[in-house]
Design a protein around this motif. Structure first.
Motif, short mmCIF file in Angstrom:
data_model
loop_
_atom_site.label_atom_id
_atom_site.label_comp_id
_atom_site.label_asym_id
_atom_site.label_seq_id
_atom_site.Cartn_x
_atom_site.Cartn_y
_atom_site.Cartn_z
N LEU A 446 0.83 -1.21 0.00
CA LEU A 446 0.00 0.00 0.00
C LEU A 446 0.86 1.25 0.00
O LEU A 446 0.55 2.25 -0.66
CB LEU A 446 -0.93 0.00 1.23
CG LEU A 446 -2.18 -0.88 1.14
CD1 LEU A 446 -2.87 -0.94 2.49
CD2 LEU A 446 -3.14 -0.34 0.09
N ALA A 447 1.95 1.21 0.80
CA ALA A 447 2.85 2.36 0.83
C ALA A 447 3.45 2.60 -0.55
O ALA A 447 3.59 3.75 -1.02
CB ALA A 447 3.94 2.13 1.87
N GLY A 448 3.80 1.52 -1.26
CA GLY A 448 4.33 1.66 -2.62
C GLY A 448 3.28 2.12 -3.60
O GLY A 448 3.58 2.86 -4.56
N LEU A 449 2.03 1.71 -3.38
CA LEU A 449 0.93 2.13 -4.25
C LEU A 449 0.77 3.65 -4.26
O LEU A 449 0.55 4.27 -5.30
CB LEU A 449 -0.37 1.45 -3.80
CG LEU A 449 -1.64 1.89 -4.53
CD1 LEU A 449 -1.61 1.40 -5.98
CD2 LEU A 449 -2.89 1.35 -3.83
N GLU A 450 0.88 4.25 -3.07
CA GLU A 450 0.73 5.71 -2.98
C GLU A 450 1.75 6.42 -3.86
O GLU A 450 1.42 7.36 -4.60
CB GLU A 450 0.87 6.15 -1.52
CG GLU A 450 0.68 7.65 -1.30
CD GLU A 450 0.77 8.02 0.17
OE1 GLU A 450 -0.29 8.11 0.82
OE2 GLU A 450 1.89 8.19 0.65
N GLU A 451 3.01 5.99 -3.81
CA GLU A 451 4.06 6.63 -4.60
C GLU A 451 3.82 6.41 -6.10
O GLU A 451 4.00 7.33 -6.91
CB GLU A 451 5.42 6.06 -4.19
CG GLU A 451 6.60 6.78 -4.83
CD GLU A 451 6.65 8.25 -4.47
OE1 GLU A 451 7.09 9.05 -5.32
OE2 GLU A 451 6.23 8.62 -3.33
N ARG A 452 3.37 5.18 -6.48
CA ARG A 452 3.12 4.90 -7.89
C ARG A 452 1.97 5.73 -8.42
O ARG A 452 2.03 6.25 -9.55
CB ARG A 452 2.81 3.40 -8.07
CG ARG A 452 4.01 2.49 -7.84
CD ARG A 452 3.77 1.11 -8.44
NE ARG A 452 2.55 0.48 -7.94
CZ ARG A 452 2.49 -0.24 -6.82
NH1 ARG A 452 3.58 -0.40 -6.06
NH2 ARG A 452 1.35 -0.79 -6.44
N GLU A 453 0.91 5.89 -7.64
CA GLU A 453 -0.24 6.66 -8.09
C GLU A 453 0.09 8.15 -8.22
O GLU A 453 -0.45 8.85 -9.07
CB GLU A 453 -1.41 6.45 -7.14
CG GLU A 453 -2.04 5.07 -7.22
CD GLU A 453 -2.54 4.75 -8.62
OE1 GLU A 453 -3.34 5.54 -9.19
OE2 GLU A 453 -2.10 3.72 -9.19
#
Length: 858
Positions: A446-453
């Protein structure tokens, strides 16, 4: 829903019903009216199919403990009615049941309990030959049973209940109104009625077999096992009906005979202030406050029980004294013992909470920490020389297997709630580890998702968040709504932002929440499994707790002996009572070192059986007599005593009649209370008793009082032949020393002019004055009253007339002669007698006599 409430309420008519509705416990009808008053909460109403609205009030379920505590402290029963099925899965009204009834005698919650005092629940059954008595403390698992039979059964039961002071007494419902009056119970003992059929022998035996197994009463030497079984079975049934859960820690019956211990009635306990002060009913300024140096709560409770039940067997007393002596003489050993005891939690109540199913993870950590300390304590006690300390050490089970289980399974810093997770240690269960790892990986994703989005959308302020209502979301401010991708689905609208969900975020959400839910469920299940394993070991924990508590109580007595310069008493059985330089332990502590005046006591069965003590008010007679009684009681408790030397013969009972008090509620005057206490003494005392009587007969006329006091002293001396300390202001009684065995004693006084000094020293011989007027002067009575009192006293002492005749004859001196007499005294003081002739002196004397109204020369 109201119909459901009323059906459940019928089963618990005497309890306040806490009826669970969502996040609140609600009360209705009369329960709402009384609870709103007691709890000071708002009374509302709701429609229920009647013309008038139904009274209603409620409290939040998460804050219910505090409200329940207030109701229970007022003597209420509280029935907890919970939802016992999932509302989401229920069809129609959610099924509800009472899961527990909390009463003053069944409290388990720590905020309602005194740490250093047992919370007893007692049950009494009445039979043709007396009473059965059963007593339990549900927090520790203690379950004691006795029977009291014969002519004095009622008195003995009342004495035992006044000793125990249970939070609640259960009796048959048909006796609930008459029982307290029948026994003349003192103190605030709540009497609760329970169904009469539970006291039948067959029903009681079934309840006992269910709780303790078959043959619970096969091996007992109490006087009436059947009536005792009725009380014990009814108590077991009461616990089952109210607690509705495992009582595995109540697994052993202790049969006891009150005759095994020294008997102390309610007035004696009150007068000697063993554990409750007469002034404010607290522990302050009591014998317990002086002797209690215990380190653990369970040790404090045991010491209190020892003081309230002094021993009668010489061997048991000497065993305690040996242990106290060894600890008192070895300061290093005592210090090491204290350090080990400090690390141990209240094992008794921890065991109770575990068996009751009320223990949380922090309780289990407290248990683990305690168990890890036991090997060092056991080893230390193995170094002791006396047998009792060695026995206590041998009785301690270090329970390494249980400590190891807790160390491997329970997290060292768990949350308070069992539903929050984080209870089970990593590495104990592979499924827990897997769910915990999956949750961590999903959160990392989820933490990585924020950066990707952020990179994909170009929205730098984009953030991934979570709340319990909507789950995970992507939040975008209104200024960036033009950049929202098409695969975003709106989830929530805010004033300044919109929240969205994506297929990828939803997948992560399912992973995280699914893993979290499964983890919480699994941790809770594992915790309950561990708690059940511990329940199977409860007997081991209880045996160890009893041994540790006994060691703590012995340490406490040794510490008191060392701090206060007490000596070991010699225990005899020949009737001698010799005390050199005896002190009152409580007053000595209050006054400070070197301030208390010590006194000797020398008594036996033949030459010095009754000490008749005279002397001034406030000179210390009552203190001296209490001091003797307390020293004897301390010795039979197994304690060292405040004296330079003590030879104590065992006594079976101590009786005291001290002070003035009435019983307005019971319709008894001060004098009637005094006579009732005297009746109890002459009815219960034996040759081996110690009797303390203070100022008997002062609640009636002088001649009545003297007559009663003399007759009572003679009866005790000739008929009962008990060792007796008898203080009195009736100096007419001092001629009793003509009787063999009666010795006059008095409290020494030093007079310096008009000043009187009380020396607080008790010496052989009789007093010649009571100095009551001097005490009245110390109290601050007006000088006119003091002067008038002194004049009347002189007239009484010098007259052969009755007191009323003297008082009547002196009225002139009070009303019109007082001022004249003062003038005559002034005139006499200024006469120059040496210059007067005999005739002038005679004439002057005649005139002065005539002036004060004396017509004797006319």
């Amino acid at each position: 829903m109201i119909r459901q409430y009323l059906e459940i309420k019928k089963q618990y008519p005497d309890a306040i019903l806490f009826f669970r509705l969502g996040d609140f416990y609600e009360m209705f009808f009369d329960d709402a009216l009384s609870a709103s008053r007691d709890l000071e909460i708002t009374l509302t109403g709701r429609d229920g199919g009647l013309k008038e609205r139904i009274p209603m009030c409620g409290v939040p379920y998460h804050a219910a403990d505090g409200y329940i505590a207030r109701l229970v402290s007022r003597g209420r029963h509280v029935a907890i009615c919970e939802q016992v099925e999932d509302p989401a899965a229920a069809k129609g009204i959610v099924r509800r049941e009472v899961t527990r009834v909390i009463t003053p005698g069944t409290v388990m919650e720590g905020n309602l309990l005194e740490e250093r005092r047992n919370n007893y629940l007692a049950c009494a059954a009445r039979g043709g030959n007396g009473y059965g008595l059963a007593v339990t403390d549900v927090t520790t698992g203690t379950f004691m049973v006795s029977s009291l039979t014969g002519q004095k059964a009622g008195v003995e039961l009342a004495d035992e209940l006044n000793r125990l002071m249970p939070a609640e007494l259960v009796v048959p419902l048909s006796l609930v109104k008459s029982f307290p009056e029948t026994l003349r119970l003192k103190g605030n003992i709540l009497v609760s009625g329970y169904r009469d059929e539970a006291f039948n022998l067959s029903a009681a035996e079934s309840a006992l077999e269910e709780q303790f197994g078959p043959g619970a009463f096969l091996k007992t030497n109490i006087s009436d096992p059947e009536i005792a079984a009725c009380a014990a079975g009814a108590l077991a049934s009461f616990l089952k009906d109210t607690q509705k859960r495992s009582m595995a820690h109540i697994n052993r019956i202790q049969f006891y005979l009150p005759g095994r211990y020294m008997t102390l009635d309610a007035p004696t306990r009150r007068n000697l202030e063993l554990s409750r002060s007469m002034s404010d009913n607290t522990k302050k300024f009591t014998l317990l406050s002086v002797l209690d140096n215990t380190v653990t709560s369970m040790g404090g409770r045991m010491l209190r029980n020892w003081l309230e039940q002094p021993l009668l067997k010489k061997a048991e007393i000497i065993a305690r004294l040996d242990a106290v002596e060894e600890l008192a003489k070895n300061a290093f050993f005592r210090k090491e013992l204290k350090e080990e005891l400090k690390k141990i939690y209240d094992l008794e109540r921890l065991a109770g909470r575990i068996a009751f199913g009320a223990a949380n993870a922090r309780d289990l950590i407290a248990l683990k920490k305690s168990l890890l300390c036991l090997p060092a304590l056991k080893e230390l006690l193995g170094q002791a020389l006396c047998s009792l300390l060695k026995e206590k050490g041998a009785a301690i089970d270090a329970m390494e297997d249980t400590a190891d289980l807790l160390d491997r399974a329970i997290d060292d810093d768990p949350p308070l709630s069992l539903r929050d997770g984080g209870i089970i240690k990593t590495g104990y269960n592979p499924d827990v580890d897997r769910y915990r790892s999956a949750g961590k990986e999903a959160r990392s994703m989820l933490a990585g998702l924020e950066e990707r989005e952020r990179l994909r959308t170009g929205i730098k302020s984009l953030k991934v968040g979570f709340n319990k209502v909507f789950g995970y979301y992507i939040e975008i401010t209104r200024s960036n709504l033009d950049h929202v991708p098409e695969d975003y689905t709106r989830r929530q609208t805010l004033a300044n932002a919109e929240r969205y969900i994506t297929p990828e975020l939803k997948e992560y959400e399912d992973l995280v929440l699914g893993a979290q839910d499964r983890l919480l469920h699994l941790e809770y299940k594992i915790f309950n499994d561990i708690r059940e394993q511990l329940t199977a070991q409860i007997r081991r924990v209880q045996a160890t707790a009893s041994a540790v508590a006994g060691v703590d109580a012995l340490y406490s007595l040794a510490e008191a002996a060392s701090q206060n310069n007490y000596v070991r008493p010699e225990i005899l059985e020949d009737g001698r009572l010799l005390i050199r330089d005896g002190r009152h332990p409580v007053l000595e502590r209050a006054m400070g070192p070197g301030q208390y005046v010590p006194n000797d006591t020398d008594m036996d069965y033949e030459e010095k059986r009754l000490l008749l003590i005279t002397g001034p008010n406030m000179a210390g007679k009552s203190t001296y007599m209490r001091q003797v009684a307390i020293i004897v009681l301390m010795a039979q408790t197994g304690s060292f005593v405040p004296a330079s030397r003590a030879e104590i013969s065992l006594v079976d009972r101590i009786f005291t009649r001290i002070g003035a008090s009435d019983d307005i509620a019971g319709g008894q005057s001060t004098f009637m209370v005094e006579m009732n206490e005297c009746r109890a003494i002459v009815a219960g005392a034996t040759e081996k008793s110690l009797i303390v009587l203070d100022e008997v007969g002062r609640g009636t006329s002088t001649y009545d009082g003297i007559s009663i006091a003399r007759a009572l002293a003679e009866y005790i001396h000739h008929k009962i032949k008990a060792k007796t300390l008898f203080s009195t202001h009736y100096l007419e009684l001092t001629d009793l020393d003509r009787e063999p065995g009666v010795v006059n004693m008095n409290v020494a006084v030093k007079e310096e002019g008009e000043q009187v000094v009380f020396l607080r020293k008790v010496l052989p011989g009789r007093a010649d004055r009571s100095y009551g007027i001097y005490v009245a002067k110390l109290a601050g009575l007006p000088a006119e009253i003091i002067g008038r009192s002194a004049n009347i006293l002189k007239l009484l002492e010098n007259s052969s007339e009755t007191p009323s005749q003297v008082a009547a004859a002196s009225d002139n001196g009070c009303d019109r002669g007082g001022e004249t007499e003062n003038e005559v005294i002034k005139e006499l003081r200024h006469l120059d007698i040496l210059s007067m002739t005999p005739l002038e002196a005679i004439n002057k004397l005649y005139l002065l006599q005539k002036k004060i109204g004396d017509g004797s020369l006319q």
